[in-house]
Design an enzyme around this catalytic site. Structure first.
Site, PDB file in Angstrom:
ATOM      1  N   LYS A 111       9.751  68.046  15.550  1.00  0.00           N
ATOM      2  CA  LYS A 111       9.639  68.033  14.089  1.00  0.00           C
ATOM      3  C   LYS A 111       8.372  68.727  13.625  1.00  0.00           C
ATOM      4  CE  LYS A 111      12.213  63.763  13.294  1.00  0.00           C
ATOM      5  NZ  LYS A 111      11.988  62.310  13.079  1.00  0.00           N
ATOM      6  N   LYS A 190      22.541  69.449  20.282  1.00  0.00           N
ATOM      7  CA  LYS A 190      22.992  68.131  19.845  1.00  0.00           C
ATOM      8  C   LYS A 190      23.518  68.208  18.417  1.00  0.00           C
ATOM      9  CE  LYS A 190      20.246  65.060  18.201  1.00  0.00           C
ATOM     10  NZ  LYS A 190      19.210  64.073  17.876  1.00  0.00           N
ATOM     11  N   LYS A 193      22.120  66.322  11.769  1.00  0.00           N
ATOM     12  CA  LYS A 193      22.092  66.608  10.329  1.00  0.00           C
ATOM     13  C   LYS A 193      21.228  67.828  10.027  1.00  0.00           C
ATOM     14  CE  LYS A 193      22.342  61.694   9.547  1.00  0.00           C
ATOM     15  NZ  LYS A 193      21.514  60.482   9.575  1.00  0.00           N
TER      16      LYS A 193
HETATM   17  P1  AMP Z   1      19.935  59.455  12.839  1.00  0.00           P
HETATM   18  O1  AMP Z   1      20.996  60.223  12.150  1.00  0.00           O
HETATM   19  O2  AMP Z   1      18.917  60.330  13.509  1.00  0.00           O
HETATM   20  O3  AMP Z   1      19.324  58.399  11.968  1.00  0.00           O
HETATM   21  O4  AMP Z   1      20.648  58.690  14.028  1.00  0.00           O
HETATM   22  C1  AMP Z   1      21.384  57.487  13.878  1.00  0.00           C
HETATM   23  C2  AMP Z   1      21.980  57.075  15.208  1.00  0.00           C
HETATM   24  O5  AMP Z   1      22.937  58.051  15.666  1.00  0.00           O
HETATM   25  C3  AMP Z   1      20.945  56.962  16.333  1.00  0.00           C
HETATM   26  O6  AMP Z   1      21.268  55.845  17.139  1.00  0.00           O
HETATM   27  C4  AMP Z   1      21.109  58.234  17.104  1.00  0.00           C
HETATM   28  O7  AMP Z   1      20.731  58.099  18.456  1.00  0.00           O
HETATM   29  C5  AMP Z   1      22.599  58.473  16.977  1.00  0.00           C
HETATM   30  N1  AMP Z   1      22.924  59.912  17.095  1.00  0.00           N
HETATM   31  C6  AMP Z   1      22.516  60.906  16.271  1.00  0.00           C
HETATM   32  N2  AMP Z   1      23.002  62.112  16.660  1.00  0.00           N
HETATM   33  C7  AMP Z   1      23.749  61.860  17.777  1.00  0.00           C
HETATM   34  C8  AMP Z   1      24.534  62.688  18.658  1.00  0.00           C
HETATM   35  N3  AMP Z   1      24.631  64.012  18.466  1.00  0.00           N
HETATM   36  N4  AMP Z   1      25.165  62.093  19.690  1.00  0.00           N
HETATM   37  C9  AMP Z   1      25.076  60.750  19.880  1.00  0.00           C
HETATM   38  N5  AMP Z   1      24.367  59.923  19.096  1.00  0.00           N
HETATM   39  C10 AMP Z   1      23.705  60.457  18.053  1.00  0.00           C
END
Ligand code: AMP
Ligand code: TRP
Length: 323
Positions: A111, A190, A193
């Site tokens: 980041k 990966k 968003k």
């Molecule tokens: P975030 O959108 O970063 O707040 O992530 C929310 C949850 O989704 C967290 O537990 C992340 O580890 C999971 N997560 C986000 N992107 C992925 C992905 N590409 N594959 C698996 N889990 C994900």
């Protein structure tokens, strides 16, 4: 008594990576273990944002989580900033967190590399995460693979606090799904968003198809008759997440023998995805028309969370001489 805590940032739409990596697990586990699911708006403000957009996305995230199956009569669903103890415990944890560990975090490095000026919130982000979990003395944290390093640091912070002020917080452990890391549609990075390579959980069938059709497959399949290796194809991995075991076996064979072209394989995937996602979409549309239900769920959730957070902080303040 075991307890679950997990969080998600309202920084964009809920995508199938979030769903398969974390949210689907929350929906199952809420029936087995006491669960706290938090929309972490205070984490989301560490990156540039617009206040109106944050407000809207926080609500949309609540709608999506409820539509995905979070049941507010089973799980405590709430917004982080409604419970100010999160920031209080985060400050306290800052005082036992080694700076070097924060600087070593992969997500911090990624980041901060993308930013011209780096605010201290990006660095201290994992400290707030440790506080989120510990405020509810949760021991189980269902997340995707990308959160493992943050959780290791959470354990270190908790250990240090416990050593200094007496055993109180459990050391939180990650709980992963078989789909712990979903790749984006480019098949290279990966699904995330911030990278714009996502499929939203609420997207219409046509919109999903527009993204699936050009999505990356095994590069060895240049012509329709070239056999492929499903193990290196992201579409096959999505089949494993959305299709039945029989379909997955069939897809595997059709790919290896060039029985199907990639387009046919993707059409079958679209059907499987639609089977799982259409009911979520329907519930989402219905909930969006009943904002009072969402308010009610978040209000009740904040109340339950507040009660526990405040009792945790009473002990923390006593042990630390903060009277
Ligand atoms: P975030 O959108 O970063 O707040 O992530 C929310 C949850 O989704 C967290 O537990 C992340 O580890 C999971 N997560 C986000 N992107 C992925 C992905 N590409 N594959 C698996 N889990 C994900
Ligand atoms: N950092 C997590 C993410 O980006 C979100 C999060 C904040 C979280 N607090 C948490 C996850 C506590 C689990 C537990 O995905």
């Amino acid at each position: 008594m075991p307890r679950i805590f997990s969080g998600i940032q309202p920084s964009g739409e809920l995508h199938i990576g979030n769903y398969l990596g974390a949210v689907k697990n929350w929906v199952v586990l809420q029936h087995e273990i006491e669960s706290f699911i938090c929309i972490v708006d205070l984490h989301a403000i560490t990156l540039e944002y617009e206040p109106d957009a944050l407000r809207r996305r926080t609500r949309e995230m609540a709608v999506s989580l409820l539509a995905a199956g979070i049941d507010p009569t089973r799980a405590t669903l709430f917004v982080q900033s409604r419970v100010p103890e999160h920031t209080e415990l985060a400050w306290i944890f800052n005082t036992v967190t080694p700076l070097g560990e924060l600087e070593r975090q992969t997500q911090f490095k990624e980041k901060s590399a993308r930013q011209e000026s780096v605010n201290a919130g990006i660095l201290n982000y994992p400290v707030l995460q440790a506080a989120d979990i510990s405020l509810y003395r949760a021991d189980t944290v269902p997340v995707g693979e990308d959160q493992l390093q943050h959780l290791e640091l959470s354990r270190e912070i908790v250990r240090r606090w416990n050593n200094r002020f007496g055993e109180f917080f459990p050391e939180p452990r990650a709980r992963l799904t078989p789909t712990r890391r979903i790749m984006g549609l480019d098949g290279q990075t990966k699904m995330s968003k911030s990278l714009g390579n996502t499929i939203g959980l609420m997207e219409e069938r046509d919109a999903i198809w527009a993204k699936l059709r050009p999505a990356m497959t095994d590069p060895a399949r240049v012509r329709r008759t070239d056999p492929g290796n499903p193990e290196i194809c992201n579409i096959f991995h999505l089949h494993k997440a959305f299709s039945s075991p029989e379909t997955v076996r069939h897809v595997d064979l059709q790919c290896r023998t060039a029985g199907w072209g990639c387009i046919e394989c993707k059409q079958v995937l679209l059907d499987s995805m639609d089977r799982e996602l259409a009911p979520i979409r329907t519930r989402g549309v219905e909930l969006a028309g009943h904002p009072e239900r969402v308010d009610q769920a978040l209000g009740d959730g904040a109340q339950t969370a507040q009660r526990i957070a405040s009792s945790t902080m009473t002990t923390v303040r006593e042990r630390m001489g903060l009277t």
